[in-house]
Write a protein that holds these residues in place. Structure first.
Motif, PDB file in Angstrom:
ATOM      1  N   GLN A 174      -9.429  12.786  -0.884  1.00  0.00           N
ATOM      2  CA  GLN A 174      -8.923  11.430  -1.156  1.00  0.00           C
ATOM      3  C   GLN A 174      -9.529  10.431  -0.169  1.00  0.00           C
ATOM      4  OE1 GLN A 174      -4.810  12.593  -0.927  1.00  0.00           O
ATOM      5  NE2 GLN A 174      -4.444  12.030  -3.084  1.00  0.00           N
ATOM      6  N   VAL A 223     -11.749   7.196  -1.116  1.00  0.00           N
ATOM      7  CA  VAL A 223     -11.326   5.855  -0.673  1.00  0.00           C
ATOM      8  C   VAL A 223     -12.492   5.173   0.028  1.00  0.00           C
ATOM      9  CG1 VAL A 223      -9.908   4.681   1.056  1.00  0.00           C
ATOM     10  CG2 VAL A 223      -8.849   6.274  -0.544  1.00  0.00           C
ATOM     11  N   PRO A 253      -4.165   5.992  -1.581  1.00  0.00           N
ATOM     12  CA  PRO A 253      -5.186   6.964  -2.022  1.00  0.00           C
ATOM     13  C   PRO A 253      -4.973   7.320  -3.492  1.00  0.00           C
ATOM     14  CG  PRO A 253      -3.577   8.011  -0.583  1.00  0.00           C
ATOM     15  CD  PRO A 253      -3.247   6.555  -0.585  1.00  0.00           C
TER      16      PRO A 253
END
Ligand SMILES: NC(=O)c1ccc[n+]([C@@H]2O[C@H](COP(=O)([O-])OP(=O)(O)OC[C@H]3O[C@@H](n4cnc5c(N)ncnc54)[C@H](OP(=O)(O)O)[C@@H]3O)[C@@H](O)[C@H]2O)c1
Length: 854
Positions: free
Chosen positions: A803, A807, A817
């Protein structure tokens, strides 16, 4: 050292004298070479102001040493115009609460300390230039309170006073540079996009100089900043936009080195140790025998290679082009090279049977290769590309489709396609696009990339065994190598110093025609203007003419015609020989003979190889491969002063998503060498990205109007520097040169995910390890954290890491996220980002991952 602000002052003063009192704006200002004054040595300095469009003039500033009446040196150039026309966007003059501004910073630093540090770097400012009283700084921003030079009098000499005060204000930018290497090095202002004086500097008491950096990357060769100078009441006095600061070694400064001279790079083949020997043939380092596919070239090399591989226990199949998919005999296959599906079937048939498929050696580039190839018709060259590049493209797709981390290695082998040793005799131009394509495969599919190999032009008995060793793992980490005279060569990009020319200035002829293909494009128009400035009076701008000329094209043509230049827009597709021949015949009949060609026609179509079909690939090849060849053939008998091929650094660096474009440009790279070998003029320029105009700016501006300022001046070539660099190239004897802006090397490393090809090895020391390669801090930490965690917690850690990477890649809000089950492409990941994502994961997990991962 004569201050850059001195040139600006000269430009504004001469504009005031010729076109009336200001205010004026100076634009596209560039320092070419530092002017160093030594003791009592006398110098003449001359400013040449050339009126252009309404209210605008361009200027150049030269110096001449006493006793030498020919060696004029160019120090600075730019444009100057009345502010009223330049400020068309109607921005009002701003005011700033300078006290409140200073309160936003932390503790101030006394100016004396700042000068102390500069003294440590060997830079001693004289008393008139030591006016920074107090400096506030934080990363990316600085504010200085500057007192006017008490040693100078505005009333007595306003120019001198202004130049000194403005120079002192520029020093404040140094305070905004990132801490680190910058603190130990000197950065000099070498140009700016625009500077405007709103009010007289001499009328103010103390002034406030506020500098903001556009990007904060530490360790960069260049930085770009914007500067505003206010009076004590916060009224804006001077505004400098896009101030470019470049790292300047002190020695270079004192030697008066030309600043743009550091932008040149050469591609050089150098001798290297032979590959590892001792073990027969291929399969070195192999745990068990494997299988090989050799795309046979039909002249014996493929068969010898297969024999050698076989004698070391490997099983090898030869593949030949035919009209159907067929197993001819044991170990021999025929496929239709235009059928993508045949490649997949082939891998499926040959990859099984318990033995791993270890390698694929592509020799199909060599079909039809030989000294006679130059005589082949243009249509044959196009067909050859479908076999040569098309088969490599389909092979890549089939290999990626295997989806295995341990995929077989792909090797692309050519013969006589690289100018390894001078004189190199003839070059096989038709194979050269494979070199551009191969470099992109290396970056898009490191998981199965083997390398590029170029064999001797006229063949040698040992080459099969040398090739077997190379593909078998004895390549010593080099992914681009060549064999000449039994010796191995590897490719390196190196800095290249232009030879100093002190005699004639560069000039074009008023009684000749110059042809620019792609003449209505961004770079073409810039070159056309420059040609006019250098004396050309008859220009032919070639365009397919499918769309009406852009607004800029109309403006430039009008300007040139208004200045008395004949500009012909010739409608032709440079890839079509008959159309080009018609244009050239018209030139011949015009009475102004053709004396120079700039081949700047080109198209680009971004897309990873997995998403490319042959048709779109061929469309990108056409203007450069067929176009380059047509120009070469049809002007062969014309005595040209120059023949310039606009190639791109993409053919050398092979960035993901530009396979067809890299292949197209690699053809031009080879063509320049081949022409030189034939005694014809040629130079190929592998340009880095240009700012403001052209295809790269259009793509990065995301549809913003052409001419919008790019914010990455240190990482792109501005049109003003571009034409100066072109002129420098034309004054050298180079066949090929890469022109790269200072920030580009760092960028190149970072986009390559730190796995830069050995081509960049020489320059590696000059670049910083890429930021992107290691991905996020979470990535660098992940393996340690996984090892320290109980098995049950590891999955959550990996999800959290993925994640964080997504991002950072997509620039999402870190506090939100994405959901772990959400599709990556739904989130906005495109195919190029997918490659970057995979590269990051590979770097974190230190393991190759399949291309189909994301
Ligand atoms: N811009 C950069 O940063 C950069 C960097 C490295 C290299 N280059 C190279 O520099 C050259 C000029 O680039 P640019 O940025 O000025 O691109 P551009 O603005 O897109 O101009 C290229 C022009 O080429 C013309 N063209 C394309 N195919 C043609 C064909 N078959 N026959 C005749 N004309 C054709 C197009 O005009 P029509 O549609 O009117 O025919 C187009 O205007 C290109 O070769 C490019 O590869 C550019």
């Amino acid at each position: 050292v004569f201050p850059a602000t001195g040139y600006v002052e000269m430009a504004m003063a001469s504009a005031a004298e010729s076109a009336g009192a200001g205010p004026h704006v100076v634009e596209d200002f560039l320092v070419h070479q530092v002017l160093t004054l030594r003791g009592a040595e006398a110098l003449s300095v001359q400013l040449i102001l050339t009126p252009r469009a309404a209210g605008e003039s361009s200027f150049q500033i030269f110096s001449l040493e006493e006793g030498n009446d020919t060696a004029w040196r160019l120090h600075a150039s730019g444009k100057v115009r009345a502010a009223a026309t330049a400020d068309g966007d109607g921005r009002a003059r701003v005011t700033e609460d300078v006290q409140a501004l200073s309160a936003r910073f932390g503790e101030p630093v006394p100016g004396e300390l700042y000068y102390e540090r500069l003294r440590g770097l060997g830079i001693n400012y004289g008393p008139s230039f030591r006016g920074v009283v107090t400096l506030w700084r934080r990363e990316g921003e600085a504010l200085g309170m500057v007192r006017p030079p008490s040693e100078l009098s505005f009333a007595r000499n306003p120019s001198e006073f202004r130049a000194a005060l403005l120079d002192t204000c520029l020093q404040v930018v140094g305070g905004s540079l990132p801490a680190g290497r910058e603190a130990e090095e000197l950065y000099l202002p070498v140009g700016f996009e625009s500077a405007r004086v709103w009010d007289e500097l001499g009328s103010a008491g103390a002034v406030w100089s506020h500098a903001t950096l556009r990007a904060h990357a530490a360790g960069a060769e260049a930085h770009t900043a914007d500067l505003k100078i206010y009076d004590d009441d916060g009224r804006l006095l001077v505004e400098v936009n896009g101030l470019l600061l470049k790292r300047a070694p002190r020695a270079a400064l004192l030697a008066g080195a030309e600043l743009l001279d550091e932008w040149f790079y050469g591609v050089e083949w150098q001798r290297a140790d032979a590959p590892r020997t001792g073990e027969a043939g291929a399969g070195l380092d192999r745990p068990e025998p494997g299988r090989w596919l050799v795309f046979d070239e039909g002249r014996g090399l493929g068969e010898s290679l297969a024999q050698l591989l076989g004698s070391s226990g490997e099983r090898c199949a030869l593949v030949r082009p035919g009209d159907s998919f067929r197993r001819v005999s044991d170990g021999e296959w025929s496929i239709d090279p235009k059928e993508q599906e045949h490649y997949r079937l082939l891998l499926a048939e040959c990859g099984g049977g318990g033995q791993p498929l270890r390698g694929v050696v592509h020799l199909w580039g060599m079909y039809g290769e030989g000294k006679e190839e130059g005589k082949a018709a243009a249509s044959e060259l196009d067909d050859a590309q479908e076999l040569i590049c098309g088969s490599a493209l389909f092979l890549v797709k089939a290999l990626a489709g295997l989806g295995r981390a341990e995929a077989p290695r792909l090797w692309l082998v050519t013969r006589g396609a690289q100018p390894v040793k001078e004189p190199h005799g003839w070059l096989s131009l038709r194979q050269s696009p494979l070199w551009g394509l191969g470099r992109v495969i290396a970056r898009e599919h490191p998981e199965f990339w083997g390398g590029l190999v170029d064999l001797e032009g006229d063949g040698s008995g040992e080459e099969a065994s040398w090739l077997a060793q190379t593909v078998g793992g004895g390549n010593g980490g080099e992914d681009q190598s060549a064999l000449r005279g039994g010796e191995r060569y590897v490719l390196r990009l190196k800095r290249r110093q232009p030879a100093r020319k002190t005699d004639d200035a560069f000039a074009l002829r008023g009684d000749a025609t110059y042809l620019i293909t792609g003449g209505l494009g961004g770079l073409g128009l810039t070159v056309a203007k420059w040609m006019y400035e250098r004396g050309a009076r008859h220009l032919v701008l070639l365009s397919r003419g499918e769309a009406p000329p852009s607004e800029r094209a109309r403006e430039v043509i009008e300007e040139l015609q208004g200045a008395g230049t004949q500009v012909v827009i010739a409608r032709a597709d440079v890839g079509r020989a008959e159309q080009l021949a018609r244009v050239l015949a018209d030139v011949e009949n015009s009475g102004w003979p053709l004396r120079g060609v700039i081949h700047a026609a080109g198209v680009v179509e971004d897309g990873t190889l997995l998403r490319q079909g042959w048709e779109s690939f061929a469309g990108v090849l056409a203007p450069k491969v067929a176009g380059g060849r047509n120009l070469h053939e049809l002007t062969r008998a014309t005595p040209l002063d120059f023949f310039v091929l606009f190639s791109s650094v993409v053919s050398l660096a092979g960035p993901p998503g530009q396979g067809s474009y890299a292949a197209a440009n690699a053809f031009l790279d080879a063509l320049a060498h081949e022409r030189r070998a034939q005694g014809l003029p040629a130079v190929c320029i592998n340009w880095g990205p240009w700012a403001e105009v052209g295809m790269v700016a259009a793509a990065t501006n995301g549809g913003r109007k052409e001419g919008a300022r790019s914010s990455d001046a240190g990482e792109a070539i501005t049109p003003a520097s571009g034409v100066v660099l072109l002129e420098k190239v034309l004054m050298q004897k180079w066949a090929q040169v890469a022109v790269l802006p200072p920030g580009w090397l760092r960028l190149a490393r970072s986009v390559s995910g730190g796995r830069a090809s050995s081509l960049w090895a020489e320059l590696a020391g000059e670049t910083r390890p890429p930021r992107a390669s290691g991905g996020t801090a979470a990535g660098r930490d992940l393996m340690r954290r996984l090892e320290a965690s109980p098995v049950g917690k590891r999955r959550a850690l990996v999800v959290e890491y993925l994640q964080a990477e997504i991002v950072s890649l997509l620039g999402l809000d870190p506090s939100k996220p994405p959901d772990a089950r959400q599709g990556l492409f739904d989130l906005g990941l495109d195919s190029l980002m997918a490659i970057e994502f995979r590269t990051r994961l590979e770097s974190t997990f230190k393991s190759p991952l399949p291309a189909t991962l994301a």
